[in-house]
Scaffold this motif. Structure first.
Motif, PDB file in Angstrom:
ATOM      1  N   LEU A  92       0.811  -1.105  -0.006  1.00 49.81           N
ATOM      2  CA  LEU A  92      -0.100  -0.042  -0.053  1.00 49.81           C
ATOM      3  C   LEU A  92       0.834   1.433  -0.030  1.00 49.81           C
ATOM      4  O   LEU A  92       0.553   2.187  -0.648  1.00 49.81           O
ATOM      5  CB  LEU A  92      -0.920  -0.029   1.162  1.00 49.81           C
ATOM      6  CG  LEU A  92      -2.053  -1.009   1.195  1.00 49.81           C
ATOM      7  CD1 LEU A  92      -2.967  -1.109   2.643  1.00 49.81           C
ATOM      8  CD2 LEU A  92      -2.844  -0.983  -0.153  1.00 49.81           C
ATOM      9  N   LEU A  93       1.905   1.215   0.700  1.00 51.31           N
ATOM     10  CA  LEU A  93       2.866   2.250   0.668  1.00 51.31           C
ATOM     11  C   LEU A  93       3.600   2.476  -0.608  1.00 51.31           C
ATOM     12  O   LEU A  93       3.588   3.599  -1.071  1.00 51.31           O
ATOM     13  CB  LEU A  93       3.944   2.039   1.881  1.00 51.31           C
ATOM     14  CG  LEU A  93       5.183   3.189   1.815  1.00 51.31           C
ATOM     15  CD1 LEU A  93       4.687   4.545   2.166  1.00 51.31           C
ATOM     16  CD2 LEU A  93       6.235   2.674   2.729  1.00 51.31           C
ATOM     17  N   GLY A  94       3.901   1.468  -1.336  1.00 50.18           N
ATOM     18  CA  GLY A  94       4.404   1.442  -2.701  1.00 50.18           C
ATOM     19  C   GLY A  94       3.256   1.938  -3.657  1.00 50.18           C
ATOM     20  O   GLY A  94       3.730   2.663  -4.631  1.00 50.18           O
ATOM     21  N   LEU A  95       2.011   1.699  -3.524  1.00 53.24           N
ATOM     22  CA  LEU A  95       0.984   2.408  -4.272  1.00 53.24           C
ATOM     23  C   LEU A  95       1.116   3.764  -4.122  1.00 53.24           C
ATOM     24  O   LEU A  95       0.981   4.401  -5.279  1.00 53.24           O
ATOM     25  CB  LEU A  95      -0.395   1.724  -4.009  1.00 53.24           C
ATOM     26  CG  LEU A  95      -0.791   0.257  -4.489  1.00 53.24           C
ATOM     27  CD1 LEU A  95      -1.967  -0.053  -3.679  1.00 53.24           C
ATOM     28  CD2 LEU A  95      -1.111   0.727  -6.117  1.00 53.24           C
ATOM     29  N   PHE A  96       1.100   4.274  -2.928  1.00 48.35           N
ATOM     30  CA  PHE A  96       1.082   5.750  -2.831  1.00 48.35           C
ATOM     31  C   PHE A  96       2.264   6.515  -3.135  1.00 48.35           C
ATOM     32  O   PHE A  96       2.325   7.494  -3.805  1.00 48.35           O
ATOM     33  CB  PHE A  96       0.778   6.242  -1.353  1.00 48.35           C
ATOM     34  CG  PHE A  96      -0.637   5.798  -0.939  1.00 48.35           C
ATOM     35  CD1 PHE A  96      -1.813   6.285  -1.387  1.00 48.35           C
ATOM     36  CD2 PHE A  96      -0.766   4.901   0.530  1.00 48.35           C
ATOM     37  CE1 PHE A  96      -2.798   5.889  -0.822  1.00 48.35           C
ATOM     38  CE2 PHE A  96      -1.948   4.444   0.633  1.00 48.35           C
ATOM     39  CZ  PHE A  96      -3.299   5.109  -0.012  1.00 48.35           C
ATOM     40  N   MET A  97       3.565   5.842  -2.897  1.00 46.59           N
ATOM     41  CA  MET A  97       4.885   6.147  -3.367  1.00 46.59           C
ATOM     42  C   MET A  97       4.843   6.381  -4.906  1.00 46.59           C
ATOM     43  O   MET A  97       5.452   7.235  -5.611  1.00 46.59           O
ATOM     44  CB  MET A  97       6.005   5.657  -3.028  1.00 46.59           C
ATOM     45  CG  MET A  97       6.160   5.798  -1.290  1.00 46.59           C
ATOM     46  SD  MET A  97       7.289   4.951  -0.548  1.00 46.59           S
ATOM     47  CE  MET A  97       8.904   5.913  -1.214  1.00 46.59           C
ATOM     48  N   ARG A 100       2.382   9.704  -5.896  1.00 50.47           N
ATOM     49  CA  ARG A 100       2.517  11.006  -5.279  1.00 50.47           C
ATOM     50  C   ARG A 100       3.747  11.462  -5.207  1.00 50.47           C
ATOM     51  O   ARG A 100       4.042  12.686  -4.575  1.00 50.47           O
ATOM     52  CB  ARG A 100       1.832  11.194  -3.802  1.00 50.47           C
ATOM     53  CG  ARG A 100       0.495  10.712  -3.752  1.00 50.47           C
ATOM     54  CD  ARG A 100      -0.647  11.473  -4.693  1.00 50.47           C
ATOM     55  NE  ARG A 100      -0.340  12.930  -3.985  1.00 50.47           N
ATOM     56  CZ  ARG A 100      -1.343  13.360  -3.151  1.00 50.47           C
ATOM     57  NH1 ARG A 100      -2.243  12.480  -2.667  1.00 50.47           N
ATOM     58  NH2 ARG A 100      -1.345  14.496  -2.790  1.00 50.47           N
ATOM     59  N   LYS A 101       4.890  10.844  -5.696  1.00 53.16           N
ATOM     60  CA  LYS A 101       6.343  11.452  -5.678  1.00 53.16           C
ATOM     61  C   LYS A 101       6.738  11.959  -4.408  1.00 53.16           C
ATOM     62  O   LYS A 101       7.431  12.797  -4.248  1.00 53.16           O
ATOM     63  CB  LYS A 101       6.283  12.434  -6.758  1.00 53.16           C
ATOM     64  CG  LYS A 101       5.958  12.126  -8.187  1.00 53.16           C
ATOM     65  CD  LYS A 101       6.120  13.284  -9.108  1.00 53.16           C
ATOM     66  CE  LYS A 101       5.378  12.898 -10.501  1.00 53.16           C
ATOM     67  NZ  LYS A 101       5.832  13.948 -11.506  1.00 53.16           N
ATOM     68  N   ILE A 102       6.441  10.981  -3.324  1.00 49.51           N
ATOM     69  CA  ILE A 102       6.947  11.281  -2.080  1.00 49.51           C
ATOM     70  C   ILE A 102       8.261  11.393  -1.938  1.00 49.51           C
ATOM     71  O   ILE A 102       8.783  12.384  -1.440  1.00 49.51           O
ATOM     72  CB  ILE A 102       6.125  10.333  -0.912  1.00 49.51           C
ATOM     73  CG1 ILE A 102       4.751  10.464  -1.227  1.00 49.51           C
ATOM     74  CG2 ILE A 102       6.734  10.750   0.256  1.00 49.51           C
ATOM     75  CD1 ILE A 102       3.837  11.711  -0.875  1.00 49.51           C
ATOM     76  N   GLN A 103       9.015  10.495  -2.443  1.00 49.87           N
ATOM     77  CA  GLN A 103      10.474  10.466  -2.292  1.00 49.87           C
ATOM     78  C   GLN A 103      11.301  11.626  -2.722  1.00 49.87           C
ATOM     79  O   GLN A 103      11.778  12.223  -2.127  1.00 49.87           O
ATOM     80  CB  GLN A 103      11.087   9.122  -2.749  1.00 49.87           C
ATOM     81  CG  GLN A 103      12.689   8.958  -2.466  1.00 49.87           C
ATOM     82  CD  GLN A 103      13.018   7.558  -3.248  1.00 49.87           C
ATOM     83  OE1 GLN A 103      12.229   6.643  -3.667  1.00 49.87           O
ATOM     84  NE2 GLN A 103      14.413   7.559  -3.260  1.00 49.87           N
ATOM     85  N   PRO A 104      11.129  11.697  -4.075  1.00 47.42           N
ATOM     86  CA  PRO A 104      11.682  12.820  -4.595  1.00 47.42           C
ATOM     87  C   PRO A 104      11.317  14.438  -3.999  1.00 47.42           C
ATOM     88  O   PRO A 104      12.112  15.326  -4.092  1.00 47.42           O
ATOM     89  CB  PRO A 104      11.484  12.975  -6.005  1.00 47.42           C
ATOM     90  CG  PRO A 104      10.112  12.214  -6.498  1.00 47.42           C
ATOM     91  CD  PRO A 104      10.504  11.213  -5.169  1.00 47.42           C
ATOM     92  N   ILE A 135      -5.107   7.540  -6.322  1.00 45.82           N
ATOM     93  CA  ILE A 135      -5.445   6.013  -6.720  1.00 45.82           C
ATOM     94  C   ILE A 135      -6.832   5.654  -6.435  1.00 45.82           C
ATOM     95  O   ILE A 135      -7.347   4.849  -7.115  1.00 45.82           O
ATOM     96  CB  ILE A 135      -4.808   5.072  -5.618  1.00 45.82           C
ATOM     97  CG1 ILE A 135      -5.207   4.941  -4.329  1.00 45.82           C
ATOM     98  CG2 ILE A 135      -3.299   5.350  -5.639  1.00 45.82           C
ATOM     99  CD1 ILE A 135      -4.628   3.904  -3.282  1.00 45.82           C
ATOM    100  N   LEU A 136      -7.852   6.501  -6.133  1.00 49.55           N
ATOM    101  CA  LEU A 136      -9.357   6.410  -6.110  1.00 49.55           C
ATOM    102  C   LEU A 136      -9.746   6.284  -7.415  1.00 49.55           C
ATOM    103  O   LEU A 136      -9.461   7.163  -8.325  1.00 49.55           O
ATOM    104  CB  LEU A 136      -9.880   7.571  -5.352  1.00 49.55           C
ATOM    105  CG  LEU A 136     -11.412   7.496  -5.054  1.00 49.55           C
ATOM    106  CD1 LEU A 136     -11.942   6.159  -4.340  1.00 49.55           C
ATOM    107  CD2 LEU A 136     -12.093   8.942  -4.565  1.00 49.55           C
ATOM    108  N   GLY A 137     -10.346   5.143  -7.807  1.00 46.22           N
ATOM    109  CA  GLY A 137     -10.977   4.954  -9.094  1.00 46.22           C
ATOM    110  C   GLY A 137     -10.228   4.432 -10.057  1.00 46.22           C
ATOM    111  O   GLY A 137     -10.657   4.142 -10.944  1.00 46.22           O
TER     112      GLY A 137
END
Length: 387
Positions: A92-97, A100-104, A135-137
């Motif tokens: 799930l964390l991977g889906l968001f990452m 949403r470009k969290i790491q960069p 990711i919704l939808g």
């Protein structure tokens, strides 16, 4: 007294499952009855004749020489599902990452250190470069619906994704546990052509190795995001890099990076963190210990990767546990040896897995040890235990 050799640091909660009046354990034990292992490689390890079982505190068994164990009559266990929640949460964390470009974004924020009062303005000016979709939808393809894949599918559906599940070998238990909203994909092609995100949850076999390659990627939607928390060998790294460069794949999230993948801006690489939680390590160790105790004390098998699962209630007298080749006529040959010596089989159970089979017999009387030697002499019998 059963002797358990530990090849890694095992959770105390797992070791505490062993009855100290019946078991002793440690990493320096000689001539063990069983081995408890996590990640240590056993491929060059000599297995003593007394070793009856190996339990891997985890799902994968790549560190264990399965063919060698099967030929020696050593039962190999794993702990499917014990780490499923830990891996699910990381997926799930991977889906968001991946979205949403969290790491960069975090890396960029660190470069603003020392800008003082300018930071808020710089943030507002620069944040647009990190825009990413919700990711919704969106559609998610889950390939492999075992303990982990099923949980991922259910969690993604609960988050509002349209989930396609593909697994031609799905178990009845897994099917019962699936959310009704999960769409049953009838082929990999359907998943590839339909889904915005694809996550892999299947073992690496001769059939699945390199399944994500130039050919399969070409069937996917442009800009697909792919997650691999199963096995690195499922994905051809060179083909993945080419697809990332060509923008066919938007992001590749993997828990099994190799040198070629590291440093590419389209790769989110994690250091094999899937099961790296204290809860997961505890659960795996406890399940592995329980599997070893059940087999050593009763001969019953649960969660073996090289022999079938069998469970027969204990009888009032002797019990025979026989590992043998999966060839015709074995049951009649073994029964004939027992009958010649006057032993009566009260009940029995038998099953096979590929080239090997396992038989449990409850006898009407206790057996002399010499009889075990006569049974072991039957062609294609590998190991005989008398309980």
């Amino acid at each position: 007294m059963y002797r358990i050799q530990t090849l890694n640091k095992i959770s105390p909660l797992g070791l505490e499952r062993f009855d100290r009046t019946q078991y002793t354990w440690g990493d320096d034990l000689e001539n063990p009855d069983a081995i408890l292992v996590r990640s240590a490689s056993m491929h060059d390890m000599e297995l003593g004749d007394n070793v009856k079982a190996i339990a891997r505190a985890g799902a994968g068994v790549n560190n264990i020489p399965l063919d060698k164990c099967s030929q020696a009559g050593v039962v190999v266990f794993n702990t499917p599902g014990a780490n499923a929640n830990a891996v699910k949460e990381l997926v799930l964390l991977g889906l968001f990452m991946s979205s949403r470009k969290i790491q960069p974004a975090m890396e960029w924020m660190a470069t603003l250190k020392g800008k003082g009062e300018e930071v808020p303005k710089l943030v507002e000016k620069g944040k647009s470069q990190f825009v990413g979709p919700e990711i919704l939808g969106k559609s998610l393809g889950v390939i492999g619906l075992g303990a982990i894949g099923a949980q991922v599918a259910n969690a993604a559906a609960a988050l509002g994704m349209k989930v396609y599940g593909y697994d031609p070998y799905i178990s009845v238990d897994a099917a019962w546990g699936m959310d009704r909203a999960i769409i049953h994909a009838k082929s990999l092609k359907e998943v590839y052509e339909t889904c915005d995100y694809i996550t892999l949850h299947l073992p690496c076999t001769s059939e699945t190795k390199g399944m994500i390659n130039a050919s399969s990627i070409q069937m996917m939607k442009t800009g697909v995001r792919i997650l691999n928390f199963a096995r690195g060998e499922l994905v051809e790294s060179a083909d993945m890099l080419a697809a990332l460069d060509e923008k066919q794949v938007k992001v590749y999230v993997t828990d099994f990076a190799d040198d070629a993948l590291l440093g590419h801006k389209g790769v989110v690489a994690l250091p094999h963190l899937g099961a790296s939680t204290p809860e997961s390590e505890d659960n795996c160790a406890m399940m592995a210990a329980d599997e070893l105790m059940e087999y050593l004390e009763t001969g019953n098998i649960t969660n073996s990767v090289n022999l079938p699962s069998l469970n027969l209630p204990m009888g009032k007298a002797g019990r025979l546990c026989i590992i043998h080749k999966n060839v015709s006529g074995m049951l009649s040959k073994m029964a004939a040896v027992l009958s010649e010596e006057g032993y009566n089989i009260e009940n029995m159970i038998n099953d096979s897995k590929k080239d090997y089979a396992y038989t449990i017999m409850n006898l009407a009387q206790n057996m002399d040890v010499s009889m075990a030697e006569k049974l072991a002499a039957v062609p294609d019998v590998i190991k005989v235990r008398v309980l």
